[in-house]
Design an enzyme around this catalytic site. Structure first.
Site, PDB file in Angstrom:
ATOM      1  N   ARG A   1     -11.713 -11.981   9.135  1.00  0.00           N
ATOM      2  CA  ARG A   1     -12.283 -11.417   7.992  1.00  0.00           C
ATOM      3  C   ARG A   1     -13.266 -12.659   7.414  1.00  0.00           C
ATOM      4  NH1 ARG A   1      -8.873  -7.821   5.867  1.00  0.00           N
ATOM      5  NH2 ARG A   1     -10.360  -7.341   4.332  1.00  0.00           N
ATOM      6  N   LYS A  42       0.967  -1.172  -0.043  1.00  0.00           N
ATOM      7  CA  LYS A  42       0.054  -0.175   0.004  1.00  0.00           C
ATOM      8  C   LYS A  42       0.824   1.372   0.089  1.00  0.00           C
ATOM      9  CE  LYS A  42      -3.699  -2.581   1.806  1.00  0.00           C
ATOM     10  NZ  LYS A  42      -4.697  -2.987   2.845  1.00  0.00           N
TER      11      LYS A  42
END
Ligand code: ZN
Length: 263
Positions: A253, A53
């Site tokens: 998740r 990122k």
């Protein structure tokens, strides 16, 4: 949360807007970066590299900028001089005579010579980027079997940027479906064939997503387009074996898999 393919596409938009054009205005909000403004005017952006990122903007005079958007940072492409109506705080402006790229809200920004930036602690912590074209499935296979990773469960490891940068939640589910593996496996327990299949999927699926996700016209591409086979498809039949796709939680998740053909 954007994953590698989406981050690389966003970077491509910035590259298309400004790469190769002489910078006529450079502006930084942070006082520590002000001295670089005049060093960068008259230079060009040679390349915008993505590492997970983080974005690395490489300038023609050997300086580089590290930026990480964390949760809030966002880039915008504008006509030069234009400042969009927004409540966000402008942090960086890089403009040529035609267009500019503006970074808002990010707080993690550094400028330094390229070799110094490449030593940034964040970059030291993350693994190789799945979208780096020089990364081969053979080296991913070696990484799977290396000391730090061979005993870890795939479900958690595939979300850990220290293993490979650029993977995220939808890629995790699609890679494991593609490799026909359950997330509870550890690399050390896989057969030679399964390791090879997994190493290939770990690169092929993110790269297919980067190149073709959202592409409406199949005629633009030879071969398959990226689409979801299990992600967010709970209750639907697996297209490989017909078993119903299951949704569960894995490393906090959502996770999706086929109990029929993932073993
Ligand atoms: Zn199946």
């Amino acid at each position: 949360m954007p994953e590698g393919p989406e981050i690389r596409r966003a970077a491509d938009t910035l590259v298309n807007a400004i790469e190769g054009d002489t910078l006529t205005n450079v502006w930084f909000a942070f006082p520590a970066l002000k001295p670089y403004e005049h060093q960068l005017v008259g230079q060009k952006i040679d390349e915008i590299e993505t590492r997970g990122k983080a974005l690395l903007t490489h300038f023609s005079n050997g300086l580089s900028m590290y930026s990480h958007n964390q949760l809030y940072g966002v880039w915008k492409v504008v006509k030069s001089g234009e400042r969009p109506e927004t409540k966000r705080e402008l942090r960086v402006a890089l403009e040529s005579r035609k267009q500019g790229i503006l970074l808002y809200s990010a707080s993690d920004i550094e400028v330094a010579p390229r070799d110094v930036i490449l030593q940034h602690p964040f970059l030291q912590r993350i693994g190789p980027d799945v979208l780096n074209p020089s990364l081969t499935w053979q080296s991913v296979r070696e990484r799977l079997l290396s000391k730090g990773f061979r005993q870890r469960q795939l479900g958690g490891m595939l979300l850990d940027q220290a293993f490979l940068a650029g993977l995220g939640n939808y890629l995790r589910a699609e890679i494991l479906w593609d490799a026909m593996l359950l997330p509870s496996h550890k690399p050390s327990g896989l057969t030679e064939d399964a390791l090879t299949a997994l190493a290939k999927s770990l690169l092929a699926i993110p790269r297919l997503s980067y190149h073709t996700r959202g592409e409406a016209n199949p005629a633009h591409h030879h071969g398959a387009l990226f689409r979801f086979h299990v992600f967010a498809k709970e209750g639907q039949p697996c297209e490989r074996c017909g078993t119903e796709i299951v949704k569960c939680a894995l490393s906090s998740r959502p996770f999706f898999y086929c109990p029929g053909c993932q073993r």
